[in-house]
Scaffold this motif. Structure first.
Motif, PDB file in Angstrom:
ATOM      1  N   UNK A  43       5.414  15.994  27.978  1.00  0.00           N
ATOM      2  CA  UNK A  43       4.095  15.980  28.565  1.00  0.00           C
ATOM      3  C   UNK A  43       3.018  16.243  27.514  1.00  0.00           C
ATOM      4  N   UNK A  44       3.376  16.846  26.421  1.00  0.00           N
ATOM      5  CA  UNK A  44       2.409  17.076  25.352  1.00  0.00           C
ATOM      6  C   UNK A  44       1.563  18.308  25.591  1.00  0.00           C
ATOM      7  N   UNK A  45       0.556  18.497  24.764  1.00  0.00           N
ATOM      8  CA  UNK A  45      -0.291  19.677  24.883  1.00  0.00           C
ATOM      9  C   UNK A  45      -1.158  19.619  26.139  1.00  0.00           C
ATOM     10  N   UNK A  46      -1.501  20.782  26.641  1.00  0.00           N
ATOM     11  CA  UNK A  46      -2.284  20.848  27.884  1.00  0.00           C
ATOM     12  C   UNK A  46      -3.672  20.234  27.723  1.00  0.00           C
ATOM     13  N   UNK A  47      -4.159  20.097  26.498  1.00  0.00           N
ATOM     14  CA  UNK A  47      -5.477  19.483  26.286  1.00  0.00           C
ATOM     15  C   UNK A  47      -5.495  18.009  26.641  1.00  0.00           C
ATOM     16  N   UNK A  48      -4.306  17.396  26.773  1.00  0.00           N
ATOM     17  CA  UNK A  48      -4.251  15.972  27.111  1.00  0.00           C
ATOM     18  C   UNK A  48      -3.970  15.728  28.586  1.00  0.00           C
ATOM     19  N   UNK A  49      -3.842  16.778  29.350  1.00  0.00           N
ATOM     20  CA  UNK A  49      -3.586  16.619  30.787  1.00  0.00           C
ATOM     21  C   UNK A  49      -4.809  16.045  31.489  1.00  0.00           C
ATOM     22  N   UNK A  50      -4.563  15.249  32.514  1.00  0.00           N
ATOM     23  CA  UNK A  50      -5.638  14.650  33.296  1.00  0.00           C
ATOM     24  C   UNK A  50      -5.413  14.940  34.769  1.00  0.00           C
ATOM     25  N   UNK A  51      -6.479  14.979  35.525  1.00  0.00           N
ATOM     26  CA  UNK A  51      -6.361  15.100  36.972  1.00  0.00           C
ATOM     27  C   UNK A  51      -6.746  16.476  37.488  1.00  0.00           C
ATOM     28  N   UNK A  52      -6.853  16.577  38.806  1.00  0.00           N
ATOM     29  CA  UNK A  52      -7.332  17.812  39.419  1.00  0.00           C
ATOM     30  C   UNK A  52      -6.271  18.919  39.502  1.00  0.00           C
ATOM     31  N   UNK A  53      -5.015  18.612  39.286  1.00  0.00           N
ATOM     32  CA  UNK A  53      -3.960  19.617  39.441  1.00  0.00           C
ATOM     33  C   UNK A  53      -3.400  20.100  38.099  1.00  0.00           C
ATOM     34  N   UNK A  54      -4.223  20.110  37.073  1.00  0.00           N
ATOM     35  CA  UNK A  54      -3.794  20.556  35.748  1.00  0.00           C
ATOM     36  C   UNK A  54      -3.646  22.071  35.756  1.00  0.00           C
ATOM     37  N   UNK A  55      -2.482  22.602  35.378  1.00  0.00           N
ATOM     38  CA  UNK A  55      -2.305  24.051  35.346  1.00  0.00           C
ATOM     39  C   UNK A  55      -3.131  24.680  34.214  1.00  0.00           C
ATOM     40  N   UNK A  56      -3.636  25.861  34.422  1.00  0.00           N
ATOM     41  CA  UNK A  56      -4.447  26.540  33.420  1.00  0.00           C
ATOM     42  C   UNK A  56      -3.586  27.292  32.398  1.00  0.00           C
ATOM     43  N   UNK A  57      -2.398  27.737  32.825  1.00  0.00           N
ATOM     44  CA  UNK A  57      -1.567  28.538  31.931  1.00  0.00           C
ATOM     45  C   UNK A  57      -0.813  27.661  30.929  1.00  0.00           C
TER      46      UNK A  57
END
Length: 76
Positions: free
Chosen positions: A1-15
Motif C-alpha cells: 500500500x505504500x506510505x500513508x502520504x499516498x493514500x486517497x479517499x475519505x477512509x484513510x487511517x490517521x495512525x
C-alpha cells in the motif's frame, strides 16, 4: 500500500501501522523531462561510438552490483 502520504479517499487511517515502511521526505530536486533531454543531447554530442557507450554503461552497472550469483564466474 505504500506510505500513508499516498493514500486517497475519505477512509484513510490517521495512525501509522507497524507494517508500513515510512519513506523519508524528499531532500532533492526532481529530474524533469527537459533535464533528461539536455543530458541526452550532451551524450549524443560527445562523439562516443555505440560500442563505447554500451561498454561504459555495462561497466557502470557491473560495479553497482553488490553480489554475484554462483553461475556468474562461468560467463564473466
Amino acid at each position: 500500500m505504500g506510505p500513508s502520504t499516498t493514500y486517497l479517499g475519505p477512509e484513510v487511517p490517521q495512525e501509522q501501522f507497524i507494517w508500513q515502511d515510512p519513506i523519508p521526505a524528499r531532500d532533492y530536486n526532481l529530474v524533469f523531462t527537459s533535464d533528461v533531454n539536455t543530458l541526452k543531447g550532451k551524450i549524443k554530442a560527445s562523439g562516443l561510438t555505440t560500442n563505447e557507450l554500451v561498454t561504459t554503461a555495462w561497466n557502470a552497472a557491473s560495479t553497482y552490483r553488490q553480489w554475484r550469483p554462483a553461475w556468474w564466474s562461468k560467463w564473466w
